[in-house]
Design a protein around this motif. Structure first.
Motif, PDB file in Angstrom:
ATOM      1  N   GLY A 237     -44.328 -72.058 -76.014  1.00  0.00           N
ATOM      2  CA  GLY A 237     -45.613 -71.623 -76.453  1.00  0.00           C
ATOM      3  C   GLY A 237     -46.800 -72.165 -75.551  1.00  0.00           C
ATOM      4  O   GLY A 237     -47.634 -71.360 -75.095  1.00  0.00           O
ATOM      5  N   PHE A 238     -46.638 -73.397 -75.235  1.00  0.00           N
ATOM      6  CA  PHE A 238     -47.719 -74.164 -74.537  1.00  0.00           C
ATOM      7  C   PHE A 238     -47.519 -73.544 -72.916  1.00  0.00           C
ATOM      8  O   PHE A 238     -48.741 -73.106 -72.338  1.00  0.00           O
ATOM      9  CB  PHE A 238     -47.524 -75.533 -74.280  1.00  0.00           C
ATOM     10  CG  PHE A 238     -48.351 -76.062 -73.523  1.00  0.00           C
ATOM     11  CD1 PHE A 238     -49.571 -76.235 -73.429  1.00  0.00           C
ATOM     12  CD2 PHE A 238     -47.420 -76.757 -72.259  1.00  0.00           C
ATOM     13  CE1 PHE A 238     -50.079 -76.961 -72.175  1.00  0.00           C
ATOM     14  CE2 PHE A 238     -48.269 -77.426 -71.096  1.00  0.00           C
ATOM     15  CZ  PHE A 238     -49.512 -77.576 -71.099  1.00  0.00           C
ATOM     16  N   PHE A 239     -46.400 -73.524 -72.364  1.00  0.00           N
ATOM     17  CA  PHE A 239     -46.307 -73.008 -71.057  1.00  0.00           C
ATOM     18  C   PHE A 239     -46.646 -71.684 -70.690  1.00  0.00           C
ATOM     19  O   PHE A 239     -47.190 -71.426 -69.674  1.00  0.00           O
ATOM     20  CB  PHE A 239     -44.719 -73.380 -70.370  1.00  0.00           C
ATOM     21  CG  PHE A 239     -44.700 -74.533 -69.984  1.00  0.00           C
ATOM     22  CD1 PHE A 239     -45.004 -74.762 -68.547  1.00  0.00           C
ATOM     23  CD2 PHE A 239     -44.020 -75.767 -70.806  1.00  0.00           C
ATOM     24  CE1 PHE A 239     -44.871 -76.168 -68.341  1.00  0.00           C
ATOM     25  CE2 PHE A 239     -43.773 -76.928 -70.306  1.00  0.00           C
ATOM     26  CZ  PHE A 239     -44.312 -77.137 -69.199  1.00  0.00           C
ATOM     27  N   GLN A 240     -46.561 -70.666 -71.789  1.00  0.00           N
ATOM     28  CA  GLN A 240     -46.881 -69.314 -71.428  1.00  0.00           C
ATOM     29  C   GLN A 240     -48.315 -69.390 -71.160  1.00  0.00           C
ATOM     30  O   GLN A 240     -49.022 -68.676 -70.577  1.00  0.00           O
ATOM     31  CB  GLN A 240     -46.487 -68.624 -72.791  1.00  0.00           C
ATOM     32  CG  GLN A 240     -45.299 -68.369 -72.722  1.00  0.00           C
ATOM     33  CD  GLN A 240     -44.655 -67.465 -73.989  1.00  0.00           C
ATOM     34  OE1 GLN A 240     -45.353 -67.328 -75.039  1.00  0.00           O
ATOM     35  NE2 GLN A 240     -43.533 -67.125 -74.295  1.00  0.00           N
ATOM     36  N   VAL A 241     -49.208 -70.007 -72.208  1.00  0.00           N
ATOM     37  CA  VAL A 241     -50.563 -70.109 -72.190  1.00  0.00           C
ATOM     38  C   VAL A 241     -51.169 -70.710 -70.898  1.00  0.00           C
ATOM     39  O   VAL A 241     -51.887 -70.339 -70.115  1.00  0.00           O
ATOM     40  CB  VAL A 241     -51.268 -70.809 -73.371  1.00  0.00           C
ATOM     41  CG1 VAL A 241     -52.910 -71.073 -73.044  1.00  0.00           C
ATOM     42  CG2 VAL A 241     -50.848 -70.151 -74.511  1.00  0.00           C
ATOM     43  N   PHE A 242     -50.305 -71.730 -70.434  1.00  0.00           N
ATOM     44  CA  PHE A 242     -50.623 -72.862 -69.230  1.00  0.00           C
ATOM     45  C   PHE A 242     -50.367 -71.930 -67.900  1.00  0.00           C
ATOM     46  O   PHE A 242     -51.343 -71.976 -67.190  1.00  0.00           O
ATOM     47  CB  PHE A 242     -49.729 -73.897 -69.178  1.00  0.00           C
ATOM     48  CG  PHE A 242     -50.124 -74.942 -68.222  1.00  0.00           C
ATOM     49  CD1 PHE A 242     -51.203 -75.809 -68.624  1.00  0.00           C
ATOM     50  CD2 PHE A 242     -49.382 -75.287 -67.130  1.00  0.00           C
ATOM     51  CE1 PHE A 242     -51.593 -76.806 -67.707  1.00  0.00           C
ATOM     52  CE2 PHE A 242     -49.488 -76.338 -66.561  1.00  0.00           C
ATOM     53  CZ  PHE A 242     -50.960 -77.089 -66.607  1.00  0.00           C
ATOM     54  N   ARG A 243     -49.586 -71.163 -67.842  1.00  0.00           N
ATOM     55  CA  ARG A 243     -49.387 -70.337 -66.762  1.00  0.00           C
ATOM     56  C   ARG A 243     -50.261 -69.308 -66.588  1.00  0.00           C
ATOM     57  O   ARG A 243     -50.632 -68.911 -65.431  1.00  0.00           O
ATOM     58  CB  ARG A 243     -47.802 -69.773 -66.814  1.00  0.00           C
ATOM     59  CG  ARG A 243     -46.616 -70.805 -66.497  1.00  0.00           C
ATOM     60  CD  ARG A 243     -45.229 -70.231 -66.079  1.00  0.00           C
ATOM     61  NE  ARG A 243     -44.449 -71.042 -65.973  1.00  0.00           N
ATOM     62  CZ  ARG A 243     -43.277 -70.887 -65.312  1.00  0.00           C
ATOM     63  NH1 ARG A 243     -43.122 -69.713 -65.016  1.00  0.00           N
ATOM     64  NH2 ARG A 243     -42.333 -71.852 -64.979  1.00  0.00           N
ATOM     65  N   VAL A 244     -50.420 -68.715 -67.866  1.00  0.00           N
ATOM     66  CA  VAL A 244     -51.521 -67.376 -67.527  1.00  0.00           C
ATOM     67  C   VAL A 244     -52.872 -67.865 -67.198  1.00  0.00           C
ATOM     68  O   VAL A 244     -53.565 -67.461 -66.317  1.00  0.00           O
ATOM     69  CB  VAL A 244     -51.464 -66.749 -69.074  1.00  0.00           C
ATOM     70  CG1 VAL A 244     -52.706 -65.918 -69.052  1.00  0.00           C
ATOM     71  CG2 VAL A 244     -50.474 -65.983 -69.200  1.00  0.00           C
ATOM     72  N   TRP A 245     -53.315 -69.128 -67.597  1.00  0.00           N
ATOM     73  CA  TRP A 245     -54.656 -69.579 -67.347  1.00  0.00           C
ATOM     74  C   TRP A 245     -54.595 -69.690 -65.782  1.00  0.00           C
ATOM     75  O   TRP A 245     -55.529 -69.424 -65.232  1.00  0.00           O
ATOM     76  CB  TRP A 245     -54.820 -70.896 -67.999  1.00  0.00           C
ATOM     77  CG  TRP A 245     -56.299 -71.409 -67.628  1.00  0.00           C
ATOM     78  CD1 TRP A 245     -57.212 -71.087 -68.159  1.00  0.00           C
ATOM     79  CD2 TRP A 245     -56.737 -72.558 -66.624  1.00  0.00           C
ATOM     80  NE1 TRP A 245     -58.311 -71.830 -67.756  1.00  0.00           N
ATOM     81  CE2 TRP A 245     -57.960 -72.647 -66.823  1.00  0.00           C
ATOM     82  CE3 TRP A 245     -55.780 -73.232 -65.900  1.00  0.00           C
ATOM     83  CZ2 TRP A 245     -58.520 -73.337 -65.977  1.00  0.00           C
ATOM     84  CZ3 TRP A 245     -56.789 -74.110 -65.204  1.00  0.00           C
ATOM     85  CH2 TRP A 245     -57.916 -74.239 -64.869  1.00  0.00           C
ATOM     86  N   PHE A 246     -53.699 -70.170 -65.202  1.00  0.00           N
ATOM     87  CA  PHE A 246     -53.717 -70.664 -63.681  1.00  0.00           C
ATOM     88  C   PHE A 246     -53.772 -69.348 -62.657  1.00  0.00           C
ATOM     89  O   PHE A 246     -54.016 -69.247 -61.533  1.00  0.00           O
ATOM     90  CB  PHE A 246     -52.439 -71.421 -63.197  1.00  0.00           C
ATOM     91  CG  PHE A 246     -52.362 -72.800 -63.225  1.00  0.00           C
ATOM     92  CD1 PHE A 246     -53.452 -73.459 -62.475  1.00  0.00           C
ATOM     93  CD2 PHE A 246     -52.161 -73.544 -64.414  1.00  0.00           C
ATOM     94  CE1 PHE A 246     -53.609 -74.877 -62.544  1.00  0.00           C
ATOM     95  CE2 PHE A 246     -52.334 -74.993 -64.528  1.00  0.00           C
ATOM     96  CZ  PHE A 246     -53.095 -75.659 -63.577  1.00  0.00           C
ATOM     97  N   GLU A 247     -53.182 -68.311 -63.371  1.00  0.00           N
ATOM     98  CA  GLU A 247     -53.463 -67.019 -62.754  1.00  0.00           C
ATOM     99  C   GLU A 247     -54.957 -66.647 -62.420  1.00  0.00           C
ATOM    100  O   GLU A 247     -55.199 -65.968 -61.405  1.00  0.00           O
ATOM    101  CB  GLU A 247     -52.763 -65.747 -63.573  1.00  0.00           C
ATOM    102  CG  GLU A 247     -51.273 -66.116 -63.700  1.00  0.00           C
ATOM    103  CD  GLU A 247     -50.720 -66.027 -62.360  1.00  0.00           C
ATOM    104  OE1 GLU A 247     -51.028 -65.198 -61.249  1.00  0.00           O
ATOM    105  OE2 GLU A 247     -49.355 -66.428 -61.946  1.00  0.00           O
TER     106      GLU A 247
END
Length: 251
Positions: A237-247
């Motif tokens: 769940g954390f990595f889903q949010v983390f990757r989306v923010w970097f987009e």
């Protein structure tokens, strides 16, 4: 253009790239961890900036105005620090979730030594944080982070900065980090309520029951069990949010 002017422009352009990428890597999760040697981090920033310099839209600048050059460097450092700090703040949701898990499920008491339960909560938080850093490299998320640093020139063009938007996004990222941390720890809130309700009912039916000793062992066992089951989902769940923010660098 003579050779001196050409080299001066190339060097100043490289300095601008270091100003943004190097500043971002000071706080970037995985790439800027405090336990990594300082010399290694500096060398990585210099080499990475040199490798990406031909691919970022930073032209060789030959400008004799020192005020203009200083302004560009300050803007680039500000943007780099903002990117690194926002990524670090977003990463702290794992620490926040770890503290909540340690306190609610009594894992803090299980891992605590003479310094009290705070150290136990810190151990749970650090376990999630170190696991998150390890998964950054295992899942090749650091490639996405480096690619996003290159894309940042499209979102934050060279020499342009909007302090109001940066401050608003900083507030949103900090708020969202707390929200994600509480969401990741939500199963343990439910676990704590159910365990305490069950122990309260047991105490009412058996007043002589040593609730404190029974509760501690029960909470620790159930906390470890739920943590074993929920840890992969927490990190996912954390990595889903983390990757989306970097987009988009936007919440």
């Amino acid at each position: 253009m003579d050779l001196t002017a050409f080299l001066t422009g190339q060097i100043f352009g490289y300095i601008l790239v270091i100003a943004r990428l190097g500043s971002a890597m000071l706080f970037m999760p995985g790439l800027g961890e405090a336990y990594a040697p300082v010399r290694v981090r500096i060398l990585l920033a210099l080499v990475l900036s040199l490798a990406l310099y031909p691919m970022v839209p930073v032209p060789p600048l030959v400008e004799g105005n020192l005020v203009f050059q200083a302004k560009l460097i300050i803007f680039e450092v500000t943007i780099g620090l903002w990117i690194g700090l926002m990524a670090r703040i977003l990463m702290t949701c794992l620490q926040f979730a770890g503290f909540q898990i340690g306190q609610v499920s009594a894992l803090a008491n299980a891992f605590a030594s003479n310094s009290g339960s705070f150290q136990g909560s810190t151990m749970v938080a650090n376990f999630l944080l170190v696991s998150g850093v390890a998964l950054i490299f295992i899942t090749n998320t650091h490639h996405i982070m480096i690619h996003s640093l290159m894309k940042s020139y499209n979102i934050f063009p060279l020499g342009e900065i909007i302090p109001g938007d940066l401050s608003q996004q900083a507030a949103k990222v900090a708020t969202y980090s707390i929200y994600i941390g509480m969401s990741l720890a939500a199963p343990f809130y439910v676990l704590g309520i159910l365990n305490n309700v069950a122990l309260g009912l047991a105490n009412r039916m058996m007043p002589t029951l040593p609730v404190f000793f029974v509760a501690s062992s029960m909470l620790i066992f159930s906390g470890l069990l739920v943590f074993y089951i929920a840890a992969p989902s927490i990190l996912k769940g954390f990595f889903q949010v983390f990757r989306v923010w970097f987009e988009t660098f936007e919440i």
